[in-house]
Design an enzyme around this catalytic site. Structure first.
Site, PDB file in Angstrom:
ATOM      1  N   LYS A  52      13.135  -0.821 -18.364  1.00 17.82           N
ATOM      2  CA  LYS A  52      14.604  -0.831 -18.370  1.00 17.82           C
ATOM      3  C   LYS A  52      15.134  -0.282 -17.036  1.00 17.82           C
ATOM      4  O   LYS A  52      16.101  -0.801 -16.472  1.00 17.82           O
ATOM      5  CB  LYS A  52      15.136  -0.004 -19.558  1.00 17.82           C
ATOM      6  CG  LYS A  52      14.918  -0.712 -20.898  1.00 17.82           C
ATOM      7  CD  LYS A  52      15.164   0.156 -22.124  1.00 17.82           C
ATOM      8  CE  LYS A  52      14.729  -0.596 -23.387  1.00 17.82           C
ATOM      9  NZ  LYS A  52      14.963   0.095 -24.646  1.00 17.82           N
ATOM     10  N   GLN A  96      15.610   5.900 -26.749  1.00 19.11           N
ATOM     11  CA  GLN A  96      14.495   5.033 -27.128  1.00 19.11           C
ATOM     12  C   GLN A  96      13.953   5.438 -28.496  1.00 19.11           C
ATOM     13  O   GLN A  96      13.714   6.614 -28.764  1.00 19.11           O
ATOM     14  CB  GLN A  96      13.394   5.110 -26.043  1.00 19.11           C
ATOM     15  CG  GLN A  96      12.271   4.126 -26.221  1.00 19.11           C
ATOM     16  CD  GLN A  96      12.688   2.656 -26.048  1.00 19.11           C
ATOM     17  OE1 GLN A  96      13.635   2.356 -25.333  1.00 19.11           O
ATOM     18  NE2 GLN A  96      12.012   1.757 -26.723  1.00 19.11           N
ATOM     19  N   ASP A 119      22.916  -0.100 -27.120  1.00 22.80           N
ATOM     20  CA  ASP A 119      21.928  -0.678 -28.034  1.00 22.80           C
ATOM     21  C   ASP A 119      22.606  -1.368 -29.223  1.00 22.80           C
ATOM     22  O   ASP A 119      21.956  -2.111 -29.967  1.00 22.80           O
ATOM     23  CB  ASP A 119      21.020   0.427 -28.602  1.00 22.80           C
ATOM     24  CG  ASP A 119      19.682   0.517 -27.887  1.00 22.80           C
ATOM     25  OD1 ASP A 119      19.190  -0.526 -27.423  1.00 22.80           O
ATOM     26  OD2 ASP A 119      19.130   1.635 -27.822  1.00 22.80           O
TER      27      ASP A 119
HETATM   28  N1  GUN Z   1      12.577   0.636 -29.739  1.00 26.18           N
HETATM   29  C1  GUN Z   1      12.191  -0.646 -29.886  1.00 26.18           C
HETATM   30  N2  GUN Z   1      13.179  -1.489 -29.486  1.00 26.18           N
HETATM   31  C2  GUN Z   1      14.206  -0.709 -29.090  1.00 26.18           C
HETATM   32  C3  GUN Z   1      15.504  -1.007 -28.569  1.00 26.18           C
HETATM   33  O1  GUN Z   1      15.925  -2.164 -28.412  1.00 26.18           O
HETATM   34  N3  GUN Z   1      16.270   0.078 -28.271  1.00 26.18           N
HETATM   35  C4  GUN Z   1      15.835   1.353 -28.454  1.00 26.18           C
HETATM   36  N4  GUN Z   1      16.665   2.341 -28.147  1.00 26.18           N
HETATM   37  N5  GUN Z   1      14.644   1.651 -28.942  1.00 26.18           N
HETATM   38  C5  GUN Z   1      13.839   0.624 -29.251  1.00 26.18           C
END
Ligand code: GUN
Length: 291
Positions: A52, A96, A119
């Site tokens: 990211k 995350q 998100d």
């Molecule tokens: N863990 C797995 N996919 C995601 C996501 O799209 N966002 C976040 N914050 N955690 C994740």
């Protein structure tokens, strides 16, 4: 069979975002700013967060990363979230998932300012999505919708079976595929671990979206000829021949299913890159909402 190429599409989308950000720079205005909080040392989560941040660098978006030990208390984590909620220089941020077991995921998501929840996990944003109001869409379902749109796949009136009801993928996916518009307008079946006779549904489906995390689960004899297959599964499987010691495996028995499918996403190189690109899109939305 044709491949839904997530790498190629994500590259195009990131290039579009890079040009938009360059325009901001040329105008002398500040660029968007994304933050990521990582708690603990889960290998896959570290890779996701690293990617990211890399994507931000590529498109010229500013990024901040906060790494916290897995011993952190829920209270202290929420205090860090509050700081970022109040940080005027930050447009949006993510925490995350998954989080260590002693931390209540719901409480953490609820602590994020909905305006910065890129998100799309906060109940307010999830509710807006369900009501078809403009908001941040969770990145994986958003990426799949974008992929269906850019490949001109007609979903109207089609039967879509989504396997898995997680808050990150399956449930929002089921809502988006039934929304008014194309992609959307699908008749949706949301299947999950308690579904009986799953094959009865998948054999009738025009579109199957798997989000289980069980490598090779969807077999060729479970689908009909010409189905569109979207594989969200991305499980690390031990592989001594690979320098990393593992390979990534999808939920679909790709080699056999591809012979029957009309369109199919590979793993890796399908949904994953699209998810990454959509987080950048959500960051742009947060930035523009703030302006
Ligand atoms: N863990 C797995 N996919 C995601 C996501 O799209 N966002 C976040 N914050 N955690 C994740």
């Amino acid at each position: 069979m044709q491949i839904l190429d997530g790498i190629k599409l994500a590259k195009e989308i990131k290039q579009e975002i890079k040009e938009l950000v360059q325009n901001y720079k040329d105008q002398g205005v500040r660029v968007p700013h994304l933050g990521a909080i990582l708690v603990g040392s889960n290998g896959a989560s570290q890779t996701y967060v690293d990617n990211k941040i890399k994507d931000c660098h590529f498109v010229g978006i500013e990024s901040s990363e906060l790494r916290l030990p897995d011993t952190i208390s829920q209270e202290d984590l929420i205090a860090e979230i509050e700081k970022w909620n109040n940080d005027e220089t930050l447009d949006g941020f993510i925490v995350q998932l998954p989080l260590p077991k002693h931390i209540d995921q719901e409480a953490v998501i609820n602590a994020i300012d909905p305006k910065k929840d890129v998100d799309g996990f906060h109940p307010m944003n999830f509710g807006k999505m369900a009501l078809e109001m403009e908001t941040f869409l969770p990145a994986t379902p958003f990426g799949i919708m974008e992929m269906l749109e850019r490949y001109n796949i007609d979903t109207t009136g089609k039967h879509t079976v989504v396997i898995g009801r997680s808050r990150i993928v399956g449930r929002p996916m089921s809502i988006l595929m039934s929304k008014n518009g194309n992609p959307g307008n699908s008749t949706v079946t949301l299947a999950h671990s308690k579904t009986q006779n799953l094959e009865q549904f998948t054999k009738e489906a025009d579109i199957v979206i798997t989000a289980l995390g069980v490598p090779g689960f969807l077999k060729a004899d479970m689908i009909k000829d010409g189905a569109v297959i979207i594989d969200v599964g991305i499980t690390r499987v031990d592989d001594e021949t690979n320098p990393r010691g593992f390979k990534l495996a999808g939920d679909v028995d790709f080699d056999n299913v591809k012979e029957k499918a009309s369109w199919i996403t590979p793993v890796p190189g399908g949904v994953g890159p699209m998810t990454r690109a959509m987080l950048l899109k959500n960051t742009l939305l947060a930035y523009n909402n703030k302006k």
